[in-house]
Design a protein around this motif. Structure first.
Motif, PDB file in Angstrom:
ATOM      1  N   UNK A   1       4.937-105.700  -0.223  1.00  0.00           N
ATOM      2  CA  UNK A   1       4.521-104.501  -0.939  1.00  0.00           C
ATOM      3  C   UNK A   1       4.540-104.652  -2.437  1.00  0.00           C
ATOM      4  N   UNK A   2       4.651-105.897  -2.926  1.00  0.00           N
ATOM      5  CA  UNK A   2       4.660-106.120  -4.366  1.00  0.00           C
ATOM      6  C   UNK A   2       5.903-105.521  -5.016  1.00  0.00           C
ATOM      7  N   UNK A   3       5.766-105.182  -6.279  1.00  0.00           N
ATOM      8  CA  UNK A   3       6.915-104.665  -7.037  1.00  0.00           C
ATOM      9  C   UNK A   3       7.481-103.394  -6.407  1.00  0.00           C
ATOM     10  N   UNK A   4       6.606-102.476  -6.030  1.00  0.00           N
ATOM     11  CA  UNK A   4       7.074-101.217  -5.439  1.00  0.00           C
ATOM     12  C   UNK A   4       7.786-101.466  -4.111  1.00  0.00           C
ATOM     13  N   UNK A   5       7.249-102.384  -3.293  1.00  0.00           N
ATOM     14  CA  UNK A   5       7.879-102.694  -2.016  1.00  0.00           C
ATOM     15  C   UNK A   5       9.242-103.329  -2.186  1.00  0.00           C
ATOM     16  N   UNK A   6       9.338-104.280  -3.104  1.00  0.00           N
ATOM     17  CA  UNK A   6      10.630-104.936  -3.368  1.00  0.00           C
ATOM     18  C   UNK A   6      11.634-103.905  -3.892  1.00  0.00           C
ATOM     19  N   UNK A   7      11.195-103.023  -4.778  1.00  0.00           N
ATOM     20  CA  UNK A   7      12.092-101.983  -5.302  1.00  0.00           C
ATOM     21  C   UNK A   7      12.601-101.067  -4.185  1.00  0.00           C
TER      22      UNK A   7
ATOM     23  N   UNK B   1      21.585-105.281   7.610  1.00  0.00           N
ATOM     24  CA  UNK B   1      21.179-104.142   6.780  1.00  0.00           C
ATOM     25  C   UNK B   1      19.822-104.394   6.144  1.00  0.00           C
ATOM     26  N   UNK B   2      19.609-105.610   5.658  1.00  0.00           N
ATOM     27  CA  UNK B   2      18.320-105.958   5.058  1.00  0.00           C
ATOM     28  C   UNK B   2      17.198-105.839   6.087  1.00  0.00           C
ATOM     29  N   UNK B   3      17.442-106.308   7.291  1.00  0.00           N
ATOM     30  CA  UNK B   3      16.441-106.202   8.355  1.00  0.00           C
ATOM     31  C   UNK B   3      16.140-104.736   8.653  1.00  0.00           C
ATOM     32  N   UNK B   4      17.180-103.926   8.758  1.00  0.00           N
ATOM     33  CA  UNK B   4      17.007-102.497   9.029  1.00  0.00           C
ATOM     34  C   UNK B   4      16.151-101.835   7.951  1.00  0.00           C
ATOM     35  N   UNK B   5      16.419-102.166   6.695  1.00  0.00           N
ATOM     36  CA  UNK B   5      15.646-101.603   5.582  1.00  0.00           C
ATOM     37  C   UNK B   5      14.192-102.049   5.670  1.00  0.00           C
ATOM     38  N   UNK B   6      13.957-103.336   5.945  1.00  0.00           N
ATOM     39  CA  UNK B   6      12.580-103.810   6.039  1.00  0.00           C
ATOM     40  C   UNK B   6      11.845-103.143   7.195  1.00  0.00           C
ATOM     41  N   UNK B   7      12.550-102.894   8.296  1.00  0.00           N
ATOM     42  CA  UNK B   7      11.931-102.181   9.410  1.00  0.00           C
ATOM     43  C   UNK B   7      11.588-100.748   9.001  1.00  0.00           C
ATOM     44  N   UNK B   8      12.504-100.091   8.294  1.00  0.00           N
ATOM     45  CA  UNK B   8      12.246 -98.725   7.818  1.00  0.00           C
ATOM     46  C   UNK B   8      11.050 -98.692   6.868  1.00  0.00           C
ATOM     47  N   UNK B   9      10.878 -99.756   6.102  1.00  0.00           N
ATOM     48  CA  UNK B   9       9.745 -99.861   5.166  1.00  0.00           C
ATOM     49  C   UNK B   9       8.478-100.359   5.854  1.00  0.00           C
ATOM     50  N   UNK B  10       8.576-100.578   7.158  1.00  0.00           N
ATOM     51  CA  UNK B  10       7.451-101.020   7.990  1.00  0.00           C
ATOM     52  C   UNK B  10       6.857-102.356   7.533  1.00  0.00           C
ATOM     53  N   UNK B  11       7.754-103.230   7.106  1.00  0.00           N
ATOM     54  CA  UNK B  11       7.351-104.604   6.790  1.00  0.00           C
ATOM     55  C   UNK B  11       7.151-105.318   8.128  1.00  0.00           C
ATOM     56  N   UNK B  12       6.018-105.952   8.351  1.00  0.00           N
ATOM     57  CA  UNK B  12       5.800-106.668   9.610  1.00  0.00           C
ATOM     58  C   UNK B  12       6.851-107.764   9.829  1.00  0.00           C
ATOM     59  N   UNK B  13       7.051-108.124  11.081  1.00  0.00           N
ATOM     60  CA  UNK B  13       8.085-109.096  11.453  1.00  0.00           C
ATOM     61  C   UNK B  13       7.847-110.455  10.798  1.00  0.00           C
TER      62      UNK B  13
END
Length: 142
Positions: free
Chosen positions: A33-39, A110-122
């Motif tokens: 998600x670029x800068x916004x996604x990383x933030x 926790x990082x995985x959970x956050x990425x899932x919440x942000x709908x980052x693909x696997x």
């Protein structure tokens, strides 16, 4: 054998689709998600840390604003974004913390959970985790 006539067509579409994605050159940074996604990932991880007494204990004496900035910078750099990580080495940062494998694994969860919440693909999740995994030996004391 006749009922599998569609298999070559399906394989062609699959290969073409994958090639098209590679040709676009979507970096891991863009996939996050670029800068916004990383933030958003960093902000979510900070909330996860705050809610977990086991990992929160590691951050008691941490300047959270600096940590937020350096973590975002590091994730951006690791994901081939336009950033250069300017913080201390992982070994230097963690040498007095005595981080256990259990604490490390909880933070990764926790990082995985956050990425899932942000709908980052696997796929991008796994790519980021693979790039971060090389830091394990510099972070974990046991």
């Amino acid at each position: 054998m006749r009922r599998f006539w569609y298999l070559p067509l399906w394989l062609t579409l699959l290969v073409t689709g994958c090639a098209g994605q590679a040709e676009r050159g979507d970096s891991l940074y863009a996939q996050l998600g670029g800068e916004a996604g990383v933030d958003r990932i960093v902000a979510g991880l900070l909330w996860e840390i705050a809610e977990d007494s086991d990992t929160r204990a590691l951050f008691v004496d941490t300047d959270i604003e600096r940590f937020r900035n350096k973590l975002a910078e590091q994730l951006c750099a690791v994901a081939d974004g336009p950033c250069v990580y300017s913080g201390d080495s992982m070994r230097e940062t963690h040498r007095h913390l005595q981080v256990t494998s259990a604490q490390f694994n909880r933070l990764v969860s926790s990082l995985i959970r956050v990425m899932e919440q942000e709908q980052i693909p696997v796929g991008p999740q796994n790519a980021l985790l693979q790039r971060l995994a090389v830091m394990h030996g510099d972070i974990v004391a046991d």
